[in-house]
Scaffold this active site. Structure first.
Site, PDB file in Angstrom:
ATOM      1  CG  ASP A 178      46.905 -29.579 -77.457  1.00 28.01           C
ATOM      2  OD1 ASP A 178      46.777 -29.503 -76.206  1.00 28.01           O
ATOM      3  OD2 ASP A 178      46.023 -29.198 -78.250  1.00 28.01           O
ATOM      4  CG  HIS A 180      45.626 -28.898 -83.084  1.00 27.34           C
ATOM      5  ND1 HIS A 180      46.762 -29.527 -82.673  1.00 27.34           N
ATOM      6  CD2 HIS A 180      44.951 -28.556 -81.964  1.00 27.34           C
ATOM      7  CE1 HIS A 180      46.790 -29.560 -81.348  1.00 27.34           C
ATOM      8  NE2 HIS A 180      45.694 -28.985 -80.893  1.00 27.34           N
ATOM      9  CB  SER A 192      47.299 -32.373 -84.240  1.00 30.68           C
ATOM     10  OG  SER A 192      47.809 -31.307 -84.979  1.00 30.68           O
TER      11      SER A 192
END
Ligand SMILES: C[S@@+](CC[C@H](N)C(=O)[O-])C[C@H]1O[C@@H](n2cnc3c(N)ncnc32)[C@H](O)[C@@H]1O
Lengths: 219, 285
Positions: free
Chosen positions: A153, A60, A33
């Site tokens: 995540d 992301h 990310s």
């Protein structure tokens, strides 16, 4: 804080256990990310055309500005790079990016399904969701690496893969632009590898060497 | 549901709870007992959803099976949980822009405009279409049918009352679709709820229809079925597309989700591509 230190010093000389698991791998997963895009970009750019595993990348990014990272990479790199399409068969020679705003699942028959279910930890695509789904199909034959990012995540996903005896690694939090994501993973499971940036490159290079030598040996 | 329910996968996050074989058994079980056939559904998605139900209710597979036999209310809950109901108004603004620019001018030439929104979930997509039609002064001669397998989402669709917090995002979508005015022209806010204007509900009907087992029920000028086919395997997708083909009038339009296409089927040759990126097609023969 970080107790484990299984650094890979010389990657042409992989630790025996890791080498064995690399030899059995069927897929490579990359997740990142915030702060990790550049690394992923350079890694994909460096992949040889005949990289022996299909690669799935979960990053992301906002659906708002349609990023064209995969198009750019496809035109610049030797390997084919694309957005994963619904019901497309997974193949080596391809790097698949999860499309923004969908979770990416893998079916037991080896094709992708896109999914619009709820974001997980505010993320869609979610790294956890794809890592778990791919591990359900390939079981222990998964290699997954998690890089820089600003949330947790991927940590559950890595733990899930590890529970199935897959091979999991993270970018050294010290080297990550944003360390939350690799830190979370290290907190959640006993990662097999904590890699510096250059080690990440050589590890991926060694995947190609190890697997292509297996193939050459057989022919 | 529209309200994003961010339930975490705690116990299942790091360990596998059911195998694909067990999912297949469960599907067979549900088919035998309740007549619902999920065998053409994405097994990866089913596995995720079943795991989630088992977590939510703290069930073993054995418990789950016995509840499915003995408890009808639980079965309904099960159907709701294993299908994905997430939806938005004006989801994929580019799609609605394409409908307005490329489809509505043509639709205007039909005397009656019957729209079928298959897999309508809680109604946001149907009301988005209703707004598009209203903006072009076509609503008066339109009728919109929303169908789904899930009765609970249909009840919410009929009510047309949504969490006011969601409207901010819907309004952004609305503006991004290039529509004039404001989404708030079409609902009234009361406390924390937004209620779709009665005028948009007049020419609508929501009812149960199962794409797997039910057939043609009317002839339509436009069918929109978005983000439903991704949950079906390729064979079931083809079967449903032929159902749509048979339900469309000549030169009627078929709208699929942004990641759903007709593929290279026999039928795809009977459609013209109206917008490739947004997967909008027109029946031509
Ligand atoms: C992800 S939602 C899509 C909602 C809306 N069309 C959109 O794109 O925002 C999928 C919907 O399809 C419905 N569905 C699943 N299987 C179905 C079937 N066999 N027949 C009719 N509807 C079905 C589900 O109940 C759910 O409401």
């Amino acid at each position: 804080m970080i107790k484990r230190k299984i650094f890979i010093k010389k990657l042409n000389n992989l630790n025996k256990d890791i080498e064995k698991r690399v030899r059995e791998a069927k897929v490579l997963l990359l997740g990142c990310s915030a702060g990790g895009f550049g690394l992923v970009y350079d890694l994909v750019l460096g992949l040889p055309e005949d990289f022996p595993l299909p690669v799935i990348v979960i990053i992301h990014r906002s659906k708002k500005y349609r990023s064209s990272m995969e198009e750019l990479l496809d035109s610049k790199s030797r390997i084919s790079v694309k957005l994963a399409e619904d019901k497309e068969q997974i193949k080596k020679g391809f790097v698949y990016f999860a499309p923004p705003d969908y979770h990416l699942l893998l079916e037991p028959e080896g094709f992708f399904t896109l999914d619009t279910s709820e974001p997980v930890m505010y993320c869609r695509p979610s790294i956890d969701v794809t890592f778990q789904s791919v591990a359900d199909v390939y079981q222990e034959n998964v290699i997954a690496l998690l890089f820089s990012g600003a949330n947790a995540d991927g940590a559950d996903g890595l733990a899930y893969i590890q529970a199935k005896k897959g091979l999991v690694g993270v970018q050294n939090p010290e080297a990550a632009e944003v360390r939350t994501m690799p830190d979370a993973a290290i907190g959640r499971c006993q990662v097999d590898m904590i890699l510096s940036n250059s080690e990440i490159f050589s590890f991926i290079g060694s995947i190609a060497t190890v697997l292509n030598s297996v193939k050459d040996g057989k022919d | 549901m529209a309200e994003l329910r961010n339930r975490n996968f705690l116990s299942s996050a790091t360990a596998d709870t059911v195998t694909f074989e067990q999912i297949d058994e469960l599907v067979e079980w549900v088919k035998r007992i309740h007549g619902f056939d999920f065998s053409g559904y994405s097994r990866a998605s089913l596995k995720r959803r079943v795991t989630r139900i088992m977590d939510l209710h703290n069930l073993t597979l054995f418990d789950l099976k016995s509840l499915l036999v003995n408890d009808y209310a639980f079965f309904e809950e099960f159907i709701i949980e294993i299908t994905v109901n997430v939806t938005e108004m004006f989801r994929d603004p580019g799609f609605y822009r394409a409908v307005r620019e490329k489809v509505l001018p043509y639709l205007a030439s039909f005397q009656r405009i019957k729209v079928w929104n298959a897999g309508c979930s809680t109604g946001q997509e149907l009301y988005s279409f209703a707004i598009l039609l209203a903006k072009e002064n076509l609503y008066k001669r339109s009728f919109l049918y929303g169908t789904d397998i899930n009765t609970r989402v249909l009840d919410l669709a009929k009510k047309g009352i949504y969490d006011l917090k969601l409207m901010k995002h819907y309004s952004e979508n609305y503006l991004e679709s290039g529509a004039s005015g404001s989404l708030s022209d079409f609902y009234t806010a009361q406390y924390d709820a937004a209620s779709i204007n009665h005028s948009l509900k007049k020419n609508t009907l929501f009812s149960v229809h199962n794409l797997v087992s039910d057939g043609v029920f009317n002839e339509f000028q436009l069918i929109s079925c978005r983000n439903v086919l991704i949950y079906f395997n390729v064979e079931l997708q083809q079967k449903v597309i032929s159902l749509f083909y048979n339900s469309l009038c000549p030169f009627g339009f078929l709208c699929l989700g942004s990641k759903e296409s007709l593929r290279d089927s026999e039928l795809s040759r009977r459609f013209k591509v109206i917008d490739k990126a947004e997967n909008i097609y027109q029946k031509i023969e």
